[in-house]
Design a protein around this motif. Structure first.
Motif, PDB file in Angstrom:
ATOM      1  N   ARG A  18       0.842  -1.308  -0.054  1.00 18.64           N
ATOM      2  CA  ARG A  18      -0.097  -0.031   0.166  1.00 18.64           C
ATOM      3  C   ARG A  18       0.756   1.301  -0.063  1.00 18.64           C
ATOM      4  O   ARG A  18       0.795   2.255  -0.640  1.00 18.64           O
ATOM      5  CB  ARG A  18      -0.902  -0.081   1.115  1.00 18.64           C
ATOM      6  N   TYR A  19       1.952   1.142   0.866  1.00 20.87           N
ATOM      7  CA  TYR A  19       2.721   2.372   0.862  1.00 20.87           C
ATOM      8  C   TYR A  19       3.726   2.723  -0.702  1.00 20.87           C
ATOM      9  O   TYR A  19       3.420   3.824  -0.869  1.00 20.87           O
ATOM     10  CB  TYR A  19       3.970   1.956   1.932  1.00 20.87           C
ATOM     11  N   TYR A  20       4.164   1.507  -1.106  1.00 23.18           N
ATOM     12  CA  TYR A  20       4.736   1.485  -2.519  1.00 23.18           C
ATOM     13  C   TYR A  20       3.680   2.397  -3.472  1.00 23.18           C
ATOM     14  O   TYR A  20       4.034   3.142  -4.203  1.00 23.18           O
ATOM     15  CB  TYR A  20       4.788   0.221  -2.996  1.00 23.18           C
ATOM     16  N   GLU A  21       2.621   1.949  -3.381  1.00 22.65           N
ATOM     17  CA  GLU A  21       1.420   2.431  -4.269  1.00 22.65           C
ATOM     18  C   GLU A  21       1.218   4.105  -4.016  1.00 22.65           C
ATOM     19  O   GLU A  21       1.096   4.855  -4.891  1.00 22.65           O
ATOM     20  CB  GLU A  21       0.189   1.928  -4.305  1.00 22.65           C
ATOM     21  N   ARG A  22       0.974   4.022  -2.600  1.00 23.27           N
ATOM     22  CA  ARG A  22       0.798   5.515  -2.293  1.00 23.27           C
ATOM     23  C   ARG A  22       1.863   6.595  -2.598  1.00 23.27           C
ATOM     24  O   ARG A  22       1.430   7.534  -3.022  1.00 23.27           O
ATOM     25  CB  ARG A  22       0.448   5.509  -0.661  1.00 23.27           C
ATOM     26  N   VAL A  23       2.920   6.255  -2.555  1.00 27.15           N
ATOM     27  CA  VAL A  23       4.050   7.080  -2.692  1.00 27.15           C
ATOM     28  C   VAL A  23       4.516   6.985  -4.156  1.00 27.15           C
ATOM     29  O   VAL A  23       5.446   7.828  -4.675  1.00 27.15           O
ATOM     30  CB  VAL A  23       5.440   6.830  -1.801  1.00 27.15           C
ATOM     31  N   GLY A  24       3.978   6.423  -5.075  1.00 29.19           N
ATOM     32  CA  GLY A  24       4.406   6.179  -6.436  1.00 29.19           C
ATOM     33  C   GLY A  24       5.545   5.392  -6.897  1.00 29.19           C
ATOM     34  O   GLY A  24       5.934   5.444  -7.938  1.00 29.19           O
ATOM     35  N   LEU A  25       5.747   4.416  -5.769  1.00 26.32           N
ATOM     36  CA  LEU A  25       6.587   3.481  -6.339  1.00 26.32           C
ATOM     37  C   LEU A  25       6.073   2.549  -7.286  1.00 26.32           C
ATOM     38  O   LEU A  25       6.911   1.898  -8.113  1.00 26.32           O
ATOM     39  CB  LEU A  25       7.353   2.540  -5.061  1.00 26.32           C
ATOM     40  N   ILE A  26       4.967   2.142  -7.267  1.00 24.56           N
ATOM     41  CA  ILE A  26       4.198   1.317  -8.158  1.00 24.56           C
ATOM     42  C   ILE A  26       3.038   2.132  -8.772  1.00 24.56           C
ATOM     43  O   ILE A  26       2.862   2.657  -7.778  1.00 24.56           O
ATOM     44  CB  ILE A  26       4.007  -0.080  -7.691  1.00 24.56           C
ATOM     45  N   ALA A  55      16.339  -4.229  -2.613  1.00 22.54           N
ATOM     46  CA  ALA A  55      17.034  -5.023  -1.944  1.00 22.54           C
ATOM     47  C   ALA A  55      18.439  -4.924  -2.418  1.00 22.54           C
ATOM     48  O   ALA A  55      19.449  -4.939  -1.404  1.00 22.54           O
ATOM     49  CB  ALA A  55      16.707  -6.336  -2.314  1.00 22.54           C
ATOM     50  N   ALA A  56      18.655  -4.089  -3.241  1.00 22.57           N
ATOM     51  CA  ALA A  56      20.009  -3.615  -3.614  1.00 22.57           C
ATOM     52  C   ALA A  56      20.524  -2.237  -3.125  1.00 22.57           C
ATOM     53  O   ALA A  56      21.479  -1.553  -3.455  1.00 22.57           O
ATOM     54  CB  ALA A  56      19.941  -3.473  -5.337  1.00 22.57           C
ATOM     55  N   GLY A  57      19.299  -1.615  -2.364  1.00 19.35           N
ATOM     56  CA  GLY A  57      19.587  -0.574  -1.652  1.00 19.35           C
ATOM     57  C   GLY A  57      19.389   0.995  -2.593  1.00 19.35           C
ATOM     58  O   GLY A  57      19.973   1.860  -2.080  1.00 19.35           O
ATOM     59  N   ILE A  58      18.589   0.695  -3.589  1.00 15.50           N
ATOM     60  CA  ILE A  58      18.396   1.556  -4.674  1.00 15.50           C
ATOM     61  C   ILE A  58      17.598   2.696  -3.943  1.00 15.50           C
ATOM     62  O   ILE A  58      16.536   2.382  -3.155  1.00 15.50           O
ATOM     63  CB  ILE A  58      17.893   1.275  -5.772  1.00 15.50           C
ATOM     64  N   GLN A  59      17.725   4.078  -3.789  1.00 12.61           N
ATOM     65  CA  GLN A  59      17.042   5.211  -3.031  1.00 12.61           C
ATOM     66  C   GLN A  59      15.704   5.094  -3.420  1.00 12.61           C
ATOM     67  O   GLN A  59      15.416   5.301  -4.614  1.00 12.61           O
ATOM     68  CB  GLN A  59      17.615   6.616  -3.165  1.00 12.61           C
ATOM     69  N   VAL A  60      14.844   5.354  -2.572  1.00 17.65           N
ATOM     70  CA  VAL A  60      13.172   5.298  -2.801  1.00 17.65           C
ATOM     71  C   VAL A  60      13.045   6.587  -3.626  1.00 17.65           C
ATOM     72  O   VAL A  60      12.247   6.396  -4.600  1.00 17.65           O
ATOM     73  CB  VAL A  60      12.446   5.412  -1.408  1.00 17.65           C
ATOM     74  N   GLU A  61      13.740   7.737  -3.490  1.00 21.49           N
ATOM     75  CA  GLU A  61      13.322   8.743  -4.091  1.00 21.49           C
ATOM     76  C   GLU A  61      13.584   8.769  -5.601  1.00 21.49           C
ATOM     77  O   GLU A  61      13.060   9.165  -6.223  1.00 21.49           O
ATOM     78  CB  GLU A  61      14.224  10.015  -3.519  1.00 21.49           C
TER      79      GLU A  61
END
Length: 131
Positions: A18-26, A55-61
């Motif tokens: 849900r978070y991924y969707e809310r912030v636009g990651l998906i 998992a590889a540490g890529i930044q959320v932003e």
């Protein structure tokens, strides 16, 4: 696929999805008439991609920016590539740092093995020398 199934399949909590969707990651997931999320193959590809990148540490932003650019279409290909190139360079640097740390740990462990075998006295190496 319902969120519970996606959660189980990808070992990601429903709250994280849900978070991924809310912030636009998906991108926004389609919903059934009753409002329940219904993940399709495209959504699952995004979940897998984001899970791998995180998992590889890529930044959320960086990932949020990447997804936003993706949604704008092919005219953003160069910008998306730049994000991936930059994140790759950061990942390579982290891997180099981790390799150096691993070598340092291996050295320290080997040193303790020598001490415990009696090959060298503890006073010769110091309990926590910087090696």
């Amino acid at each position: 696929m319902l969120i519970a199934e996606v959660s189980k399949t990808y070992d990601i909590s429903a709250d994280t999805l849900r978070y991924y969707e809310r912030v636009g990651l998906i991108p926004t997931v389609n919903r059934r008439a009753n409002g329940i999320r219904d993940y399709d193959e495209s959504d699952l590809s995004w979940v897998e991609f984001i899970k791998c990148m995180r998992a590889a540490g890529i930044q959320v932003e960086a990932l949020i920016e990447y997804v936003a650019l993706y949604q704008q279409g092919d005219e953003t290909n160069e910008a998306r590539k730049e994000i991936l190139v930059e994140q790759r360079a950061q990942l390579v640097k982290r891997m180099e740092d981790m390799t150096a740390t691993l070598k340092r740990l291996d050295y320290k462990i080997d040193n303790y093995d020598r001490i415990m075998r009696g090959d060298i006295g503890e006073s010769k190496c110091g309990a926590e020398s910087s090696d």
